[in-house]
Structures are given as structure tokens and as C-alpha cells.
Motif scaffolding. Structure first.
Motif, PDB file in Angstrom:
ATOM      1  N   HIS A 146       0.832  -1.213   0.000  1.00 27.15           N
ATOM      2  CA  HIS A 146       0.000   0.000   0.000  1.00 27.15           C
ATOM      3  C   HIS A 146       0.865   1.261   0.000  1.00 27.15           C
ATOM      4  N   MET A 183     -12.832   0.070  -8.480  1.00 25.33           N
ATOM      5  CA  MET A 183     -12.324  -0.063  -7.118  1.00 25.33           C
ATOM      6  C   MET A 183     -12.989   0.912  -6.155  1.00 25.33           C
ATOM      7  N   LYS A 204     -13.302 -10.264  -3.862  1.00 26.77           N
ATOM      8  CA  LYS A 204     -12.031 -10.929  -4.145  1.00 26.77           C
ATOM      9  C   LYS A 204     -11.613 -10.781  -5.610  1.00 26.77           C
ATOM     10  N   THR A 207      -8.728  -7.861  -6.707  1.00 27.17           N
ATOM     11  CA  THR A 207      -7.308  -8.140  -6.900  1.00 27.17           C
ATOM     12  C   THR A 207      -7.069  -8.748  -8.271  1.00 27.17           C
ATOM     13  N   GLN A 210      -6.958  -5.976 -10.739  1.00 26.23           N
ATOM     14  CA  GLN A 210      -5.688  -5.265 -10.666  1.00 26.23           C
ATOM     15  C   GLN A 210      -4.560  -6.055 -11.325  1.00 26.23           C
ATOM     16  N   LEU A 211      -4.569  -7.371 -11.137  1.00 33.41           N
ATOM     17  CA  LEU A 211      -3.560  -8.207 -11.792  1.00 33.41           C
ATOM     18  C   LEU A 211      -3.702  -8.147 -13.308  1.00 33.41           C
ATOM     19  N   PHE A 252       1.134  -7.918  -6.149  1.00 32.59           N
ATOM     20  CA  PHE A 252      -0.299  -8.180  -6.018  1.00 32.59           C
ATOM     21  C   PHE A 252      -0.592  -9.674  -6.075  1.00 32.59           C
ATOM     22  N   SER A 253       0.226 -10.437  -6.793  1.00 37.68           N
ATOM     23  CA  SER A 253       0.068 -11.896  -6.808  1.00 37.68           C
ATOM     24  C   SER A 253       0.338 -12.470  -5.427  1.00 37.68           C
ATOM     25  N   PHE A 255      -0.105 -10.835  -2.643  1.00 36.37           N
ATOM     26  CA  PHE A 255      -1.269 -10.456  -1.838  1.00 36.37           C
ATOM     27  C   PHE A 255      -2.418 -11.444  -2.065  1.00 36.37           C
ATOM     28  N   TRP A 256      -2.667 -11.756  -3.329  1.00 39.87           N
ATOM     29  CA  TRP A 256      -3.726 -12.715  -3.667  1.00 39.87           C
ATOM     30  C   TRP A 256      -3.477 -14.053  -2.988  1.00 39.87           C
ATOM     31  N   TYR A 260      -6.213 -15.048  -0.279  1.00 42.12           N
ATOM     32  CA  TYR A 260      -7.270 -15.923  -0.767  1.00 42.12           C
ATOM     33  C   TYR A 260      -6.879 -17.394  -0.873  1.00 42.12           C
TER      34      TYR A 260
END
Length: 324
Positions: A146, A183, A204, A207, A210-211, A252-253, A255-256, A260
Motif C-alpha cells: 500500500h 475499485m 475478491k 485483486t 488489478q492483476l 499483487f500476486s 497479496f492474492w 485468498y
């Protein structure tokens, strides 16, 4: 020695300033890199030290109305930026391949320069995301990803707007604005309270969107490496955009995966907190809460049933003893 170093620094700075687009020098924050750098340094100081210290012994602020207005305003601003990018070139003449930056004073070129600056300015407005997190004591949301995204993006785009406000380098700005329409729509509805949670089942997928953005950005600039000729004026930005898309795709991957797949970073909020939490998955929280109540009810019923049986057994035993 110090004078020599100072002179050398000034030579480099003057050289950099000489290459900037003169059409943007009258825009807010565009006179020099120092004002925008000072804002970003102040942002980092607030987000990482001053803000948390200020809130240490205070209750979280309830900013529901402010967050609704803020998020929905950014929806409108982002949609307007997308429209202006399309009308400035991407839907009116760009090839979506090798598109150079137009430095002329034509209405079309000036329109592109203006929306490029507006996109940059929106990045400074979005620093309020972190301010809301700090004031609401949502410290778990203030991650490295962030902070890095909110500070690195406006700093690099300031240089991009200064040297090439348009052309193929502006593609990722248009795509990013498209993503922000979605978003901030989510954030605005979520901030409105639990009654809107049923419309936010697609949390979910944010993300994933965003990817997809980073894949599209990287693929678009990758074309440049396979072109025999391309007259885009600042190839350095092509390399930076490609690295930006790839680097943030990795972040971001992760984060995913953490959120999740492993479930380590999913918010666990009560239904009361959801009324004030603009960025939580309310449906999951309400569902889990309902399950907990249901299980608790089951334990209560079982407890009563077992207690009743123990009471009945005790009564029977006492009766038999009296008869004996």
C-alpha cells in the motif's frame, strides 16, 4: 570540493529541467520536483510515524459520510480521466502500438497534456486512502504494498508528465483509471453500511482486476521491444513502465496468495465494525457471525438438554432411594 559537487548537481538539475515539457510548467505542482517530493515525504512521515503516534491513545474516528463522499468523488474523477484519455487520442487516432507524444499546441495535444496532469494530480488525492486508514486505526491495511504503491506512483508519474504527457506511455494511466472506477465504486458502497454488503460479492475479484491491469500494461509496452522502428520520444519510460507492471504484478500476486489461498490477510470484522469499514468484506463477516450464533445456539440447546437429563436422572435416583 563541496563547491564542485554543488556545481555538478546544479548542472544535472538544469539539464533535466531543460528537457521538460514547457506546456505544463504553469500547472499545480509542476514548477519543480521539490514541492511534490516534499508532499510525499510528509505523507510517509504521517503514515509510518506521526499518524499512528497521534492515534495511539485515541479511539478510531467514525468517518462514514466522509468516506462515502471521497470514494464516490474519485469514481467520478476516474471516469472523467478515462473519457479524456480516449478523446485525446486513444479513441481518436492512436494506433495502440507505437504512438509518439504530440508536443504541439494543437487542441488535441493540449487536451492530452491536461488529462495526463489530471491523472497525476489524482494520485496525490488518493493519498487520503492512507489517512483514512490511520484515523480509523486500520493499521493492518497499511502494508508495504500500500505505502509503496501510493508513494512511488505519483513520484514517477511526475517525471512522466514532465517529459512525455501522452503517447504510448499514457496507456497504463488510462487502464489504471478504469480500474479505479471499479475499485472506488466498491469502496463507496462498502462504506455505506451493511445493507449494501449483498451487492459486494465481487470483493475478491478486485485483486484479479488489478492483476489483469498489470498484465495489459506490460503486454502493451512489450510491443516496443519487437518493433523495427518506433519514434516514441522517451524510450526510458517504456523500460520503467514494463518494470512497473511486472513488479506490481508480483506484489499483487503475493497479496492474492496470502489473502485468498492461505487466508492470512482476510479481515475478521464484526457486523458492528462493518458499518464503518469501507474496505472490508462484510458478507463474509456477517456469514461467519451467523454461523457463530448458530453454533452458540446449538451449544445452548445441548446444554439445556443435557442439564435436563441430569436432573431427571437425579430425581429418579432419589425416588428409588426413598422407596427403599
Amino acid at each position: 570540493m563541496l563547491e564542485t559537487v554543488k556545481d555538478r548537481i546544479m548542472e544535472v538539475y538544469d539539464s533535466l529541467s531543460a528537457g521538460r515539457d514547457p506546456r505544463l510548467k504553469g500547472y499545480l505542482l509542476m514548477e519543480s520536483p521539490f514541492s511534490m517530493s516534499a508532499i510525499l515525504l510528509a505523507y510517509l512521515f504521517f503514515a509510518l510515524y506521526a499518524g499512528p503516534k497521534f492515534m495511539a491513545n485515541r479511539k478510531p474516528f467514525q468517518l462514514k459520510e466522509a468516506m462515502i463522499i471521497y470514494n464516490l468523488s474519485l469514481v467520478g474523477l476516474s471516469a472523467y480521466i478515462v473519457y479524456e484519455f480516449l478523446m485525446s487520442g486513444w479513441a481518436t487516432g492512436y494506433t495502440w502500438k507505437c504512438d509518439p507524444c504530440d508536443y504541439s499546441d494543437s487542441p488535441q495535444a493540449l487536451r492530452m497534456a491536461r488529462v495526463a496532469w489530471l491523472f497525476l494530480f489524482s494520485k496525490f488525492i488518493e493519498l487520503m486512502d492512507t489517512v483514512f486508514f490511520v484515523l480509523r486505526k486500520k493499521h493492518s491495511q497499511i502494508t508495504f504494498l500500500h505505502i509503496f504503491h501510493h508513494s512511488f506512483m505519483p513520484w514517477t508519474w511526475w517525471w512522466g508528465v514532465s517529459y512525455a504527457p501522452g503517447g504510448m506511455g499514457s496507456f497504463h494511466a488510462m487502464v489504471n483509471s478504469c480500474v479505479h472506477v471499479i475499485m472506488y465504486s466498491y469502496y463507496g458502497l462498502s462504506a455505506a453500511g451493511p445493507r449494501f454488503q449483498k451487492f459486494l460479492w465481487w470483493k475478491k475479484y478486485m485483486t484479479a482486476i488489478q492483476l489483469t491491469q498489470f498484465v495489459l500494461v506490460s503486454l502493451h509496452v512489450t510491443q516496443w521491444y519487437f518493433m523495427k522502428t518506433c519514434d516514441y520520444q522517451v524510450p526510458l519510460f517504456i523500460h520503467l513502465i514494463w518494470m512497473y507492471g511486472t513488479f506490481f504484478f508480483v506484489l499483487f500476486s503475493n497479496f492474492w496468495y496470502q489473502a485468498y489461498v492461505k487466508g492470512r490477510r482476510l479481515p475478521k470484522n464484526s457486523s458492528k465494525e462493518l458499518a464503518h469499514n469501507g474496505k472490508a468484506n462484510g458478507s463474509a463477516g456477517v456469514s461467519n457471525g451467523s454461523s457463530a450464533v448458530s453454533n452458540g445456539h446449538g451449544r445452548h440447546v445441548n446444554g439445556l438438554s443435557n442439564g435436563k437429563k441430569h436432573h431427571e436422572n437425579g430425581s429418579t435416583l432419589n425416588s428409588k432411594m426413598k422407596k427403599a
